[in-house]
Design a protein around this motif. Structure first.
Motif, PDB file in Angstrom:
ATOM      1  N   LYS A  75       1.893   1.956  -3.496  1.00  0.00           N
ATOM      2  CA  LYS A  75       0.757   2.432  -4.308  1.00  0.00           C
ATOM      3  C   LYS A  75       0.464   3.892  -3.983  1.00  0.00           C
ATOM      4  O   LYS A  75       0.227   4.703  -4.884  1.00  0.00           O
ATOM      5  CB  LYS A  75      -0.493   1.597  -3.996  1.00  0.00           C
ATOM      6  N   ASP A  76       0.457   4.221  -2.697  1.00  0.00           N
ATOM      7  CA  ASP A  76       0.171   5.604  -2.283  1.00  0.00           C
ATOM      8  C   ASP A  76       1.194   6.561  -2.872  1.00  0.00           C
ATOM      9  O   ASP A  76       0.856   7.633  -3.380  1.00  0.00           O
ATOM     10  CB  ASP A  76       0.193   5.725  -0.747  1.00  0.00           C
ATOM     11  N   GLU A 104       0.829  -1.213   0.000  1.00  0.00           N
ATOM     12  CA  GLU A 104       0.000   0.000   0.000  1.00  0.00           C
ATOM     13  C   GLU A 104       0.863   1.264   0.000  1.00  0.00           C
ATOM     14  O   GLU A 104       0.529   2.251  -0.652  1.00  0.00           O
ATOM     15  CB  GLU A 104      -0.931   0.017   1.226  1.00  0.00           C
ATOM     16  N   ASN A 105       1.965   1.235   0.749  1.00  0.00           N
ATOM     17  CA  ASN A 105       2.809   2.444   0.823  1.00  0.00           C
ATOM     18  C   ASN A 105       3.388   2.800  -0.548  1.00  0.00           C
ATOM     19  O   ASN A 105       3.560   3.973  -0.870  1.00  0.00           O
ATOM     20  CB  ASN A 105       3.914   2.281   1.881  1.00  0.00           C
TER      21      ASN A 105
END
Ligand SMILES: Cc1cc2nc3c(=O)[nH]c(=O)nc-3n(C[C@H](O)[C@H](O)[C@H](O)COP(=O)(O)O)c2cc1C
Length: 150
Positions: free
Chosen positions: A59-60, A56-57
Motif C-alpha cells: 500500500k505504501d 502495508e508495504n
C-alpha cells in the motif's frame, strides 16, 4: 511550483549505481523537479491471493507512486531484462486501479555492460504498453549509461 517526480529505483542494491544516477538528477534539477527515490526492496511478492488484501508495504509503495506528477524509472539490467524485483513492483502497479495510466514517465538506466541497460529498458517499455499500466512516456529521449562501474 515544482513538479513532483517519484523515481522508482529498479535495484535493491545498497550501493546501486542507478540510485546514484537518480541522486545526480535530483541535485541537477532541484528547483524545477522535486525528485524523490522510491525503493522497492520491501515490496512483497505479488500474488493474486493477496491482491485484495494488500500488505502495508505494498500500500505504501502504491500510494507513494500515485502521489506524484510524474514517474521516473531507473533501470539496471539483469540477464538482458529488468530485475525481477522491478517486475514485481510493476505487476503491483498494473493491479492498482490504473496508478500510472497516462502519468508522465521517463526511463533512465545504468549497467556495467557497454549497452547501458538498453535491453532492460526496451523490455520495460514493452511491459508498460499494457493497458493496465500505459504511462505517457516522454518520447525521443533515451538515457543509456554503459560501463557505469568505470
Ligand atoms: C543477476 C545479474 C545479472 C546481470 N546481468 C547484466 C546484463 O544482462 N547486462 C548488463 O549490462 N549488466 C548486467 N549485470 C550487471 C549490472 O549491470 C550491475 O550489477 C549494475 O551495477 C546493476 O545496477 P545497480 O548498481 O543499480 O544495482 C548483472 C548483474 C547481476 C547481479
Amino acid at each position: 511550483m515544482t513538479i513532483s517526480v517519484k523515481a522508482i529505483i529498479g535495484s535493491t542494491s545498497s550501493t546501486s549505481y542507478n540510485l546514484k544516477v537518480v541522486e545526480y538528477l535530483r541535485k541537477k534539477y532541484a528547483g524545477k523537479l522535486d525528485i524523490t527515490p522510491v525503493f522497492i526492496n520491501d515490496v512483497d511478492m505479488f500474488s493474486v491471493d493477496i491482491e485484495n488484501n494488500q500488505p502495508e508495504n505494498v500500500k505504501d509503495f502504491l500510494d507513494n507512486v500515485r502521489d506524484s506528477d510524474a514517474v521516473l524509472f531507473a533501470v539496471p539490467e539483469y540477464n538482458f531484462s529488468i530485475p525481477g524485483s522491478l517486475k514485481n513492483a510493476v505487476d503491483w502497479l498494473s493491479r492498482s486501479n490504473f496508478a500510472i495510466k497516462d502519468k508522465p514517465a521517463f526511463i533512465v538506466g545504468a549497467s556495467m555492460g557497454v549497452l547501458g541497460s538498453v535491453r532492460a529498458q526496451l523490455h520495460l517499455r514493452e511491459i508498460l504498453t499494457n493497458p493496465m499500466l500505459s504511462p505517457a512516456i516522454l518520447p525521443n529521449n533515451e538515457v543509456y549509461i554503459g560501463s557505469i562501474h568505470e
